[in-house]
Write an enzyme that holds these catalytic residues in place. Structure first.
Site, mmCIF file in Angstrom:
data_model
loop_
_atom_site.group_PDB
_atom_site.id
_atom_site.type_symbol
_atom_site.label_atom_id
_atom_site.label_comp_id
_atom_site.label_asym_id
_atom_site.label_seq_id
_atom_site.Cartn_x
_atom_site.Cartn_y
_atom_site.Cartn_z
ATOM 1 N N CYS A 78 0.820 -1.210 0.000
ATOM 2 C CA CYS A 78 0.000 0.000 0.000
ATOM 3 C C CYS A 78 0.857 1.265 0.000
ATOM 4 O O CYS A 78 1.831 1.376 0.761
ATOM 5 C CB CYS A 78 -0.915 -0.006 1.218
ATOM 6 S SG CYS A 78 -1.984 1.430 1.331
ATOM 7 N N CYS A 84 -1.547 5.869 6.971
ATOM 8 C CA CYS A 84 -2.785 5.219 7.377
ATOM 9 C C CYS A 84 -2.436 4.204 8.464
ATOM 10 O O CYS A 84 -1.479 3.449 8.324
ATOM 11 C CB CYS A 84 -3.421 4.517 6.174
ATOM 12 S SG CYS A 84 -4.776 3.409 6.599
ATOM 13 N N CYS A 87 -2.908 -0.999 8.621
ATOM 14 C CA CYS A 87 -2.169 -2.246 8.371
ATOM 15 C C CYS A 87 -0.733 -2.090 8.859
ATOM 16 O O CYS A 87 0.203 -2.004 8.060
ATOM 17 C CB CYS A 87 -2.192 -2.595 6.885
ATOM 18 S SG CYS A 87 -3.839 -2.806 6.204
ATOM 19 N N CYS A 180 -7.199 0.990 -1.709
ATOM 20 C CA CYS A 180 -7.023 0.271 -0.449
ATOM 21 C C CYS A 180 -6.948 -1.214 -0.760
ATOM 22 O O CYS A 180 -7.690 -1.718 -1.604
ATOM 23 C CB CYS A 180 -8.187 0.566 0.495
ATOM 24 S SG CYS A 180 -8.124 -0.381 2.039
ATOM 25 N N GLN A 303 -18.606 -11.209 11.278
ATOM 26 C CA GLN A 303 -17.139 -11.251 11.207
ATOM 27 C C GLN A 303 -16.676 -10.663 9.875
ATOM 28 O O GLN A 303 -17.189 -11.018 8.820
ATOM 29 C CB GLN A 303 -16.646 -12.688 11.333
ATOM 30 C CG GLN A 303 -16.821 -13.290 12.713
ATOM 31 C CD GLN A 303 -15.764 -12.834 13.712
ATOM 32 O OE1 GLN A 303 -14.882 -12.037 13.400
ATOM 33 N NE2 GLN A 303 -15.868 -13.326 14.929
ATOM 34 N N TYR A 332 -23.013 -14.209 24.275
ATOM 35 C CA TYR A 332 -22.603 -13.130 23.370
ATOM 36 C C TYR A 332 -22.814 -13.602 21.925
ATOM 37 O O TYR A 332 -21.928 -13.496 21.074
ATOM 38 C CB TYR A 332 -21.146 -12.723 23.599
ATOM 39 C CG TYR A 332 -20.793 -12.457 25.050
ATOM 40 C CD1 TYR A 332 -20.961 -11.191 25.610
ATOM 41 C CD2 TYR A 332 -20.299 -13.473 25.862
ATOM 42 C CE1 TYR A 332 -20.634 -10.953 26.947
ATOM 43 C CE2 TYR A 332 -19.974 -13.244 27.196
ATOM 44 C CZ TYR A 332 -20.141 -11.974 27.726
ATOM 45 O OH TYR A 332 -19.818 -11.746 29.053
ATOM 46 N N GLU A 353 -27.661 -12.419 24.119
ATOM 47 C CA GLU A 353 -26.982 -11.249 23.552
ATOM 48 C C GLU A 353 -27.636 -9.985 24.096
ATOM 49 O O GLU A 353 -28.835 -9.958 24.373
ATOM 50 C CB GLU A 353 -27.093 -11.287 22.012
ATOM 51 C CG GLU A 353 -26.685 -10.038 21.271
ATOM 52 C CD GLU A 353 -25.230 -9.671 21.486
ATOM 53 O OE1 GLU A 353 -24.986 -8.468 21.747
ATOM 54 O OE2 GLU A 353 -24.362 -10.544 21.391
ATOM 55 N N ASP A 402 -18.218 -16.009 23.279
ATOM 56 C CA ASP A 402 -17.450 -15.199 22.323
ATOM 57 C C ASP A 402 -17.655 -13.727 22.668
ATOM 58 O O ASP A 402 -18.356 -12.995 21.963
ATOM 59 C CB ASP A 402 -17.915 -15.501 20.894
ATOM 60 C CG ASP A 402 -17.085 -14.778 19.836
ATOM 61 O OD1 ASP A 402 -16.072 -14.145 20.187
ATOM 62 O OD2 ASP A 402 -17.464 -14.841 18.649
ATOM 63 N N CYS A 429 -11.212 -12.345 20.820
ATOM 64 C CA CYS A 429 -10.454 -11.455 19.934
ATOM 65 C C CYS A 429 -9.399 -10.689 20.716
ATOM 66 O O CYS A 429 -8.741 -9.793 20.174
ATOM 67 C CB CYS A 429 -11.394 -10.493 19.202
ATOM 68 S SG CYS A 429 -12.361 -9.436 20.312
#
Length: 472
Positions: A78, A84, A87, A180, A303, A332, A353, A402, A429
């Protein structure tokens, strides 16, 4: 060697970068033994460092001169890398990214959680290392971010409008993006065409500081089924200008299956408290997985790497080891994707949830997929997931959880310990908060499987799935 600039700022010369740390920063050691965190180096580099922050146990700084470049380096794809913030690991070879992600998971579980680990299964990398995201959000600005070279130049800076990403840490600065590498076509084509049309037709770009302008944000969602959703957020209503732009988008990109808009005059860009209005097509797109269809609207969570989500869910189902006779709780649950994905192997799945819209979507998707052995309930997890809930819906044999990045509330962990299901599959995560929660459950549960999964190549983020078995 070092020389003092002032009490807080130092220059360290010829430091070797030895590791990758949290949040994408790399690690060197100062001559005084303290750790130095760097945002712009790769393990194996030898650099001079200018520090800008000093703490009791570490410095924060920036590499200002490179004496040796690491063999782990690659050339970023990129053009905006380093400006930016999206990444941050794009200059590191993918195999090395995977190595440091797995290392972070293991370090967090052992150092934060003090967990005795089994053999950790090698991290599952993504086959798509670019163009893997199914959702991107872009911001309009009438005063784009200028490089230092542009600021110092005498040349006409030309068009100051931008449609792109926020500069890291600067809520009012937008970097204009031409290409991008995160979302597949026609994402770049749509964004560039919208910007060119808006400039040509004098449609005002937003000014965040002054809260003025017309065009605010644009979201593009794509799916593995070929559906495309575009949602444009306007700061104020102007029917003629709004229809001019939306008609252009619809005519220029007939492949768009859902074209929607929001009129949002409040102080922030979030659309979750706003009315989303359908302009053309359907008010949703579909994602598909093993024959299951998931209806996704503008506010739905799904996701963002569809291909890896499938791999993540397969691992979750495999860890659960269902025979068809189990009552499963899915905490969740979001829009119920995991619950529905494992349902054919379970007697019944109960999803919980806190977001009402997500539960509405979960129920719709279950009906769409003709799944009759799932039930979904909405409420604050630490309040709804109580003894009365268990008494009403039954004692689970397996719990899948999760949670968001903050992990589980301590009351939820306490209830899990109170229930004492035979198995818990914990999808995370954020392995740091996962480790904290695992430590609270360590007396009752043993970690028997660990599987890191890379959902976000070129970034430092990593998912992790852990199987907990009840101790005898």
């Amino acid at each position: 060697m070092s020389r003092k600039r002032n009490s807080k700022r130092k220059v360290f010369e010829h430091l070797e970068v030895i590791d990758a740390g949290a949040k994408g920063k790399t690690v060197a050691k100062a001559p005084d033994g303290k750790v130095v965190f760097l945002p712009n180096a790769v393990p194996g580099d030898v650099v001079d460092v200018q520090t800008f922050k000093k703490r009791k146990a570490y410095y924060e700084g920036k590499a200002t001169n490179f004496h040796k470049l690491s063999d782990k380096r690659v050339t970023p794809e990129c053009a905006y890398f380093g400006t930016c913030g999206g990444c941050k690991w794009q200059d590191m070879g993918y195999e090395h990214q995977l190595f440091y992600k797995q290392k972070e998971v293991v370090n967090n579980l052992t150092r934060i959680g003090h967990i005795e680990l089994p053999q950790v299964t090698p991290i599952l990398g993504s086959t798509q290392q670019y163009f893997y995201r199914n959702k991107m959000e872009f911001s309009f600005s009438d005063s784009r971010w200028l490089t230092q070279e542009e600021i110092q130049s005498d040349k006409d800076l030309g068009d100051r409008n931008a449609l792109g990403f926020h500069i890291p840490g600067m809520w009012d600065k937008i970097l204009d993006i031409d290409r991008c590498f995160l979302q597949r076509d026609p994402s770049n084509a749509i964004r560039n065409a919208v910007k060119q049309f808006a400039v040509a037709n004098n449609l005002e770009f937003f000014n965040t500081r002054q809260q003025t302008g017309f065009l605010r944000t644009m979201m593009i969602r794509t799916s593995s089924t070929g559906d495309i959703m575009v949602l444009v957020q306007f700061f104020k209503e102007d029917v003629e200008k709004r229809e001019l732009l939306l008609d252009f988008i619809a005519e220029a990109f007939p492949e768009i299956t859902s074209l929607q808009y929001v009129i949002n005059g409040k102080g922030n860009d979030t659309i979750y408290d706003q009315d989303v209005i359908l302009y053309k097509g359907q008010d949703h797109i579909f994602e598909e997985m093993e024959g299951l269809k998931f209806k996704i609207n503008a506010k739905s969570f799904y996701q963002t790497n569809s291909e890896q989500a499938y791999e993540l869910y397969k691992i979750t189902r495999d860890f659960a080891g269902l025979s068809g006779n189990e009552l499963v709780y899915d905490l969740y649950t979001g829009t119920g994707t995991i619950a529905q994905f494992v349902s054919k192997n379970a007697k019944k799945v109960v999803g919980v949830e806190s977001v009402p819209d997500a539960i509405i979507a979960a129920k719709e998707n279950a009906q769409l997929n003709n799944i009759n052995n799932v039930e979904f309930f909405v409420g604050d997890m630490k309040q709804v997931f109580n003894d009365e809930f268990i008494a009403t819906h039954g004692q689970p044999d397996v719990v899948i959880t999760d949670p968001p990045r903050d992990g589980m509330h301590k009351d939820v962990v306490a209830q899990l310990l109170n229930i004492g299901a035979e198995k818990i599959v914990y999808v995370s995560c954020n392995s740091a908060t996962q480790a904290r929660d695992l430590a609270l459950m360590n007396d009752m549960y043993k970690v028997t499987k660990v599987q890191p999964v890379d959902m976000f190549p070129q970034t430092f983020h990593v998912e992790n799935v852990v199987l907990l078995a009840k101790r005898n």
